[in-house]
Design an enzyme around this catalytic site. Structure first.
Site, PDB file in Angstrom:
ATOM      1  N   ASP A  10       0.840  -1.188   0.000  1.00 20.21           N
ATOM      2  CA  ASP A  10       0.000   0.000   0.000  1.00 20.21           C
ATOM      3  C   ASP A  10       0.882   1.247   0.000  1.00 20.21           C
ATOM      4  OD1 ASP A  10      -2.225   1.565   0.003  1.00 20.21           O
ATOM      5  OD2 ASP A  10      -2.879   1.057   2.028  1.00 20.21           O
ATOM      6  N   SER A  11       0.250   2.380  -0.213  1.00 24.55           N
ATOM      7  CA  SER A  11       0.985   3.636  -0.385  1.00 24.55           C
ATOM      8  C   SER A  11       1.134   4.436   0.896  1.00 24.55           C
ATOM      9  CB  SER A  11       0.249   4.504  -1.399  1.00 24.55           C
ATOM     10  OG  SER A  11      -1.038   4.852  -0.890  1.00 24.55           O
ATOM     11  N   GLY A  13      -1.811   5.666   2.210  1.00 24.20           N
ATOM     12  CA  GLY A  13      -3.031   6.468   2.223  1.00 24.20           C
ATOM     13  C   GLY A  13      -3.904   6.203   3.434  1.00 24.20           C
ATOM     14  N   PHE A  14      -3.958   4.944   3.875  1.00 18.56           N
ATOM     15  CA  PHE A  14      -4.777   4.642   5.055  1.00 18.56           C
ATOM     16  C   PHE A  14      -4.191   5.291   6.298  1.00 18.56           C
ATOM     17  CE2 PHE A  14      -5.976   2.080   8.761  1.00 18.56           C
ATOM     18  CZ  PHE A  14      -7.352   2.181   8.664  1.00 18.56           C
ATOM     19  N   GLY A 139     -11.462   4.275   0.404  1.00 17.55           N
ATOM     20  CA  GLY A 139     -12.412   5.100   1.136  1.00 17.55           C
ATOM     21  C   GLY A 139     -13.654   4.371   1.592  1.00 17.55           C
ATOM     22  N   ASP A 189      -7.821  -6.940   0.664  1.00 17.45           N
ATOM     23  CA  ASP A 189      -6.823  -7.060   1.728  1.00 17.45           C
ATOM     24  C   ASP A 189      -7.482  -6.672   3.033  1.00 17.45           C
ATOM     25  OD1 ASP A 189      -5.387  -4.321   2.979  1.00 17.45           O
ATOM     26  OD2 ASP A 189      -6.595  -3.986   1.190  1.00 17.45           O
ATOM     27  N   HIS A 258      -5.403 -21.189  10.909  1.00 18.09           N
ATOM     28  CA  HIS A 258      -6.771 -21.597  10.566  1.00 18.09           C
ATOM     29  C   HIS A 258      -7.477 -20.509   9.759  1.00 18.09           C
ATOM     30  CE1 HIS A 258     -10.923 -23.088  11.038  1.00 18.09           C
ATOM     31  NE2 HIS A 258     -11.207 -21.800  11.207  1.00 18.09           N
TER      32      HIS A 258
END
Length: 294
Positions: A10-11, A13-14, A139, A189, A258
């Site tokens: 990921d970049s 952003g989150f 988003g 993800d 699991h």
């Protein structure tokens, strides 16, 4: 890592969303202040590409602004416009640096727009003009209602090319995966399989299992007998309950394996059902069983 499989990165952003008290967004990029030592770190769209290039990711993400799901329309518009500006810069830098790396990598822009249909269409249209190999849906799963999330994913099925990868970021539960695959999503993800496992929650075709519950203290049946995890067939629910009660690390390892194997098996099963053209009847049956509906 010694991992020979596909790697997606990921970049950040989150983190722009989740660490909003420690960052400042400008047109140039994002500046974060470390919560550990107070040091400042500036990330531009170009630097984010360079970092992922060096890591050797197979699928790289563009830097974006991820607004809260319950934000106002002005906030969604500002996030959309900044994301598009950064996406144009990201694609330009990606193409310029492509000859420098032997490892084949693809770069995905991230569609924003909150839960507003017109904004989602605008964002998708602007980003599709970049002619990327695929598109991410960002988003979502950031505070909005589940019904709004699913409605927005339906719009994305309409707005995004059907012959290119669709990646829904940060989602989700087993029922979310089934619901969103039925709405055209290919890739997901989420930390849920591992995070929930560490807290004693296992996923199964019959719903969630909270292994810490006292009813499992004397339940000597296998953790799961559906054939997707040998470890889950070898150990009993009572033993796993005991491991969590004593905080033995083996319990977290069993639960984590699991859940990961369940998610992988679930995705492979959906792929097979799509190939057989029987996905929708299967999905209805799965959701009825998983949600314990008669």
């Amino acid at each position: 890592m010694n991992w020979e499989g596909v790697i997606l990165t990921d970049s950040g952003g989150f983190q722009i969303f989740s660490l909003n008290a420690f960052r400042k967004i400008t047109d140039d990029g994002v500046t974060f202040q470390s919560h550990l030592d107070g040091s400042k770190h500036h990330f531009t769209p170009e630097k984010i590409i360079d970092i992922q290039r060096i890591i050797g990711s197979d699928i790289m993400m563009m830097l974006d602004v991820c607004p809260p799901g319950d934000a106002d329309k002005k906030t969604w518009i500002n996030a959309l416009e900044q994301t598009t500006r950064w996406a144009i810069r990201s694609m330009k830098h990606y193409k310029a640096t492509h000859p420098l790396y032997n490892h084949e990598q693809i770069l995905l822009p991230i569609v924003q727009g909150g839960i507003d249909k017109e904004l989602r269409l605008r964002s998708a249209s602007e980003l599709c003009a970049l002619e990327a190999e695929g598109y991410a849906i960002g988003g979502l799963a950031v505070g909005e209602k589940k019904s709004d999330m699913l409605k927005t994913v339906e719009w994305m099925d309409e707005f995004l090319p059907k012959n290119k990868l669709r990646y829904l970021m940060g989602v989700g539960t087993p029922e979310d995966l089934v619901e969103c695959v039925s709405r055209g999503v290919d890739l997901f993800d989420c930390v849920m399989p591992t995070r929930n496992a560490r807290n004693g929650q296992l996923f199964s075709f019959d719903g969630k299992i909270n292994i810490r519950n006292s009813k499992y203290k004397t339940d000597f049946s296998p953790i799961d007998e559906n054939g997707f995890s040998p470890m889950s067939e070898e150990y009993s629910k009572a033993y796993l309950h005991h491991l969590f009660k004593t905080e033995e690390i083996l319990g977290y390892r069993i639960a984590t394996q699991h859940n990961l194997r369940f998610y992988i098996f679930l995705m492979k099963t959906m792929q097979k059902e799509i190939e057989k053209n029987s996905f929708m009847p299967w999905a209805k049956k799965f959701l009825s069983r998983y949600l314990n509906k008669n």
